[in-house]
Design a protein around this motif. Structure first.
Motif, PDB file in Angstrom:
ATOM      1  N   GLN A 195      42.975  40.617  29.681  1.00  0.00           N
ATOM      2  CA  GLN A 195      42.680  39.242  30.094  1.00  0.00           C
ATOM      3  C   GLN A 195      42.003  39.237  31.461  1.00  0.00           C
ATOM      4  O   GLN A 195      41.065  38.478  31.695  1.00  0.00           O
ATOM      5  CB  GLN A 195      43.964  38.416  30.119  1.00  0.00           C
ATOM      6  N   ALA A 196      42.453  40.099  32.360  1.00  0.00           N
ATOM      7  CA  ALA A 196      41.856  40.180  33.699  1.00  0.00           C
ATOM      8  C   ALA A 196      40.403  40.618  33.620  1.00  0.00           C
ATOM      9  O   ALA A 196      39.536  40.081  34.310  1.00  0.00           O
ATOM     10  CB  ALA A 196      42.650  41.144  34.569  1.00  0.00           C
ATOM     11  N   GLN A 197      40.095  41.591  32.767  1.00  0.00           N
ATOM     12  CA  GLN A 197      38.742  42.119  32.664  1.00  0.00           C
ATOM     13  C   GLN A 197      37.773  41.120  32.035  1.00  0.00           C
ATOM     14  O   GLN A 197      36.584  41.156  32.325  1.00  0.00           O
ATOM     15  CB  GLN A 197      38.761  43.420  31.856  1.00  0.00           C
ATOM     16  N   MET A 198      38.278  40.215  31.206  1.00  0.00           N
ATOM     17  CA  MET A 198      37.414  39.206  30.582  1.00  0.00           C
ATOM     18  C   MET A 198      36.703  38.339  31.623  1.00  0.00           C
ATOM     19  O   MET A 198      35.570  37.914  31.413  1.00  0.00           O
ATOM     20  CB  MET A 198      38.236  38.300  29.659  1.00  0.00           C
ATOM     21  N   ASN A 199      37.351  38.105  32.751  1.00  0.00           N
ATOM     22  CA  ASN A 199      36.773  37.254  33.798  1.00  0.00           C
ATOM     23  C   ASN A 199      35.767  37.993  34.675  1.00  0.00           C
ATOM     24  O   ASN A 199      35.144  37.390  35.529  1.00  0.00           O
ATOM     25  CB  ASN A 199      37.883  36.672  34.682  1.00  0.00           C
ATOM     26  N   GLN A 200      35.661  39.297  34.502  1.00  0.00           N
ATOM     27  CA  GLN A 200      34.771  40.154  35.282  1.00  0.00           C
ATOM     28  C   GLN A 200      34.895  39.915  36.793  1.00  0.00           C
ATOM     29  O   GLN A 200      33.910  39.626  37.483  1.00  0.00           O
ATOM     30  CB  GLN A 200      33.327  39.966  34.829  1.00  0.00           C
ATOM     31  N   PRO A 201      36.110  40.036  37.316  1.00  0.00           N
ATOM     32  CA  PRO A 201      36.279  39.856  38.758  1.00  0.00           C
ATOM     33  C   PRO A 201      35.764  41.073  39.519  1.00  0.00           C
ATOM     34  O   PRO A 201      35.533  42.137  38.929  1.00  0.00           O
ATOM     35  CB  PRO A 201      37.794  39.740  38.908  1.00  0.00           C
TER      36      PRO A 201
END
Length: 194
Positions: free
Chosen positions: A106-112
């Motif tokens: 889920q964190a990687q989906m936002n491409q932070p």
């Protein structure tokens, strides 16, 4: 007759107060509190974007520790969720744009720009006596980004507080120990951003 019932009522009140002060009526559930304070400023559009992933609870037991009488302290909420949100609040207070994710995917989906994950290794609350508590916390953080190798560090703290008997003293001792560990973690993470 009135004097007898009044005397009985006074005795009952004093008895309950004595039990409460001795810890016999003490709750074993501890509220997990944390206040990082208000962010010093609204994050700038150029502030680093960090996603904090829900920490893993790597403790061997769900209990928070023990009372002097040997009974276990229980938490009112998820310890991993408490640490995760508290770290996110600490990073936001230092000017980062912060969000929380339930998983690495889920964190990687936002491409932070940065992802922080971690483990709660120890949360130990001990009642030394009616007016004194000790707390110890240890956690590990890992900072991920595309531009640098993973940085993993461990942070720990120990705190002892003395004060008026009651649940609030236990909660403040635990919160204070977490604050000390997380301030170190937040300073380290912010200092590692490139």
């Amino acid at each position: 007759m009135k004097k007898t019932s009044s005397a009985l009522f006074s005795f009952a009140v004093m008895f309950v107060a004595a039990l409460a002060l001795s810890g016999c009526l003490a709750k074993n559930e501890v509220n997990l509190l944390y206040d990082a304070g208000a962010p010093k400023a609204v994050p700038a559009a150029t502030a680093p974007r960090i996603v904090v992933v829900q920490f893993e609870d790597a403790r061997g037991s769900a209990e928070l520790g023990l009372r002097k009488d040997g009974t276990a302290f229980q938490s009112s909420a998820s310890v991993a969720g408490w640490v995760t949100q508290a770290l996110a609040d600490e990073l936001a207070a230092r000017g980062a744009q912060v969000s929380v994710a339930l998983s690495m995917g889920q964190a990687q989906m936002n491409q932070p720009q940065y992802i922080v994950a971690g483990k709660v290794e120890k949360v130990q609350l001990t009642e030394k006596n009616m007016t004194s508590y000790q707390a110890a916390i240890r956690l590990q953080t890992s900072l991920y980004s595309a531009s640098q190798s993973t940085i993993t560090r461990t942070f720990s703290s120990q705190q002892e507080k003395t004060g008026i008997p009651g649940a609030k003293l236990a909660e403040e001792t635990l919160s204070g120990a977490l604050a000390e560990a997380l301030r170190g973690a937040a300073v380290s993470i912010m200092g590692s951003l490139r």
